[in-house]
Design an enzyme around this catalytic site. Structure first.
Site, PDB file in Angstrom:
ATOM      1  N   PRO A   1       6.434   1.139  14.898  1.00  0.00           N
ATOM      2  CA  PRO A   1       5.329   1.345  13.945  1.00  0.00           C
ATOM      3  C   PRO A   1       4.773  -0.008  13.502  1.00  0.00           C
ATOM      4  CG  PRO A   1       7.425   1.511  12.818  1.00  0.00           C
ATOM      5  CD  PRO A   1       7.754   1.223  14.267  1.00  0.00           C
TER       6      PRO A   1
ATOM      7  N   LYS B   1      -7.291   6.161   8.728  1.00  0.00           N
ATOM      8  CA  LYS B   1      -8.174   6.306   9.895  1.00  0.00           C
ATOM      9  C   LYS B   1      -9.083   7.538   9.783  1.00  0.00           C
ATOM     10  CE  LYS B   1      -4.813   4.353  13.179  1.00  0.00           C
ATOM     11  NZ  LYS B   1      -3.488   4.936  12.936  1.00  0.00           N
TER      12      LYS B   1
ATOM     13  N   GLU C   1      -4.728   5.968  -4.378  1.00  0.00           N
ATOM     14  CA  GLU C   1      -5.019   7.175  -3.582  1.00  0.00           C
ATOM     15  C   GLU C   1      -4.427   8.461  -4.183  1.00  0.00           C
ATOM     16  OE1 GLU C   1      -5.007   6.710   0.781  1.00  0.00           O
ATOM     17  OE2 GLU C   1      -4.181   4.707   0.504  1.00  0.00           O
TER      18      GLU C   1
ATOM     19  N   TRP D   1       0.839  -1.216   0.000  1.00  0.00           N
ATOM     20  CA  TRP D   1       0.000   0.000   0.000  1.00  0.00           C
ATOM     21  C   TRP D   1       0.865   1.254   0.000  1.00  0.00           C
ATOM     22  CZ3 TRP D   1      -0.098   3.773   3.832  1.00  0.00           C
ATOM     23  CH2 TRP D   1       0.523   3.449   5.043  1.00  0.00           C
TER      24      TRP D   1
ATOM     25  N   HIS E   1       7.406   7.079   8.100  1.00  0.00           N
ATOM     26  CA  HIS E   1       6.246   7.949   7.883  1.00  0.00           C
ATOM     27  C   HIS E   1       5.990   8.744   9.159  1.00  0.00           C
ATOM     28  CE1 HIS E   1       4.782   4.108   9.492  1.00  0.00           C
ATOM     29  NE2 HIS E   1       3.956   4.865  10.204  1.00  0.00           N
TER      30      HIS E   1
ATOM     31  N   TYR F   1       7.109  -0.651   8.427  1.00  0.00           N
ATOM     32  CA  TYR F   1       8.513  -0.239   8.535  1.00  0.00           C
ATOM     33  C   TYR F   1       9.017   0.454   7.268  1.00  0.00           C
ATOM     34  CZ  TYR F   1       8.504  -2.492  12.994  1.00  0.00           C
ATOM     35  OH  TYR F   1       8.213  -2.801  14.288  1.00  0.00           O
TER      36      TYR F   1
END
Ligand code: M7G
Length: 388
Positions: A261, A197, A175, A165, A267, A264
């Site tokens: 996170p 989210k 996106e 993604w 971000h 990996y």
């Protein structure tokens, strides 16, 4: 506003057709995303977690005719002052519950389009996804650089969420229309876009993620003086882009990294300071400004510092720390379970309250608490004394 397909509201569609997800370099599995219009044929296997405070529920289930498990995350959205006119109008039906003197309780049914539930579907979901969303006892690990090298890093080599993604976003395959800002510099550039989210609508729970272009920076642990320009660029241009588009100035943003996170590839999270986003607590989040300051003080700060992080009991990494007898479980308060990382010589096989425990190294660890029997909230845990 999202288009509402008539059939989604009827719920009597035939079972969802199967679709093949494009080969993406990882594995080619059947996915329902290409065709799903409603939840017809969805079977709930179990509830993984729920929160009345966050108004979310996370469900494991499966779609008829498809054997792979799915995770469905439902979340009621916050209200927004700007959209109140869409609810407080003639189209919202009021159903009276009761009246007592000047007090009245009603249930309000706004028009369908103002009554949406944010829904995330992960399909096909792996066992690791299911564990990520499953409610479990959690433990705190204090990871020294040595423990990172000997336990965490080798674990990451084999156990990681797939990054398809992320690569899709960086390569403009997914996106694309959601990108808020892009700096295409291969070393210091990044893409900023709304996080999974966030539905991108109300500012109250604004949540964007800045994904760096450069591959191979796994996490906070990898950051050194050589990344200062990248980090400052993220802070500067990320905040400016958010201020321009959403009119939220830098002083009203929480800009941070997670450790550990889930993904990996470096971000940064950008959230509304007023919003209690998941994962903002001190055991997981590190403000980007503090990260920059620490590296400025000592370029190899993150290779030398002990970093805390939280693990779920079912996490394979937790089992690896436990196998090496590096964790001890200490009951602080009825609902609060904490693990203290001890040097190997002090590792504890068992635990209890106000009970001396002889460790594997022969050292006695006495754990006592003055009010362990009395109910105590997580916010104000009972005091604990450690005598070694
Ligand atoms: P993290 O700290 O690695 O994981 O952050 P965690 O916060 O889930 O523990 C990764 C961030 O990327 C999270 O805030 C996710 O919600 C977000 N994210 C994950 N996926 C799979 C996507 C996605 O497909 N698109 C977008 N825009 N964000 C995602």
């Amino acid at each position: 506003m999202a288009e509402i397909v008539a059939s989604t509201l009827v719920g009597k569609e035939p079972p969802i057709k199967r679709a093949k997800v494009e080969e993406n370099g990882s594995n080619c599995e059947e996915s329902i995303h290409a065709f799903i219009k409603n939840f017809a044929g969805f079977e709930t296997t179990r509830i993984l977690s729920e929160s009345s405070q966050r108004k979310t529920i996370c469900i494991e289930g499966s779609f008829e005719g498809n054997t792979s498990p799915a995770i469905v995350i439902l979340e009621k959205k916050p209200f927004s002052g700007q959209n109140l006119k869409n609810i407080l109008n003639i189209e919202s039906i009021l159903s009276k519950d009761f009246i007592n003197d000047i007090y009245g309780n009603y249930e309000c049914f706004p028009k369908l389009e103002y009554n949406g539930i944010k829904t995330t579907i992960i399909h096909p979901a792996t066992e690791k996804h299911i564990k990520k969303f499953e409610s479990q006892p959690i433990h705190l690990v204090e990871e020294t650089p040595e423990l990172y090298e000997s336990i965490t890093y080798p674990h990451l080599q084999t156990e990681q969420f797939d990054l398809t993604w992320v690569h899709n976003i960086l390569e403009h395959k997914s996106e694309v229309d959601r990108i808020v800002f892009e700096d295409s510099d291969p070393t210091n550039g990044f893409i900023l876009l709304p996080d999974l989210k966030w539905d991108g609508k109300q500012i109250e729970n604004l949540y964007l993620v800045g994904i760096v272009n450069k591959k191979g920076i796994k996490s906070l642990r990898d950051l050194t003086g050589e990344h200062l320009n990248l980090l400052k660029n993220l802070m500067e241009k990320g905040c400016n882009a958010i201020e321009e588009k959403y009119k939220l100035p830098r002083s009203k943003l929480r800009v941070y990294l997670h450790y550990q996170p889930s993904f990996y590839h470096l971000h940064v999270h950008f959230t509304n300071l007023k919003y209690d986003a998941p994962g903002i607590y001190s055991e997981k989040s590190h403000l980007l400004t503090a990260v920059i300051n620490n590296i400025e003080l000592m370029p190899e700060y993150f290779q030398r510092v002990t970093l805390p992080f939280v693990l779920k009991e079912t996490d394979k990494l937790f089992l690896k720390y436990e196998e090496k007898a590096l964790l001890s479980v200490v009951l602080l308060a009825p609902a609060l379970l904490v693990v203290i990382l001890l040097p190997p010589a002090l590792s504890v096989a068992n635990s209890g309250c106000a009970t001396p425990i002889t460790t594997t190294g022969g050292t006695t660890l006495i754990i006592s608490t003055t009010s362990i029997a009395a109910p105590s909230t997580a916010a104000t845990p009972a005091p604990i004394t450690l005598k070694i």
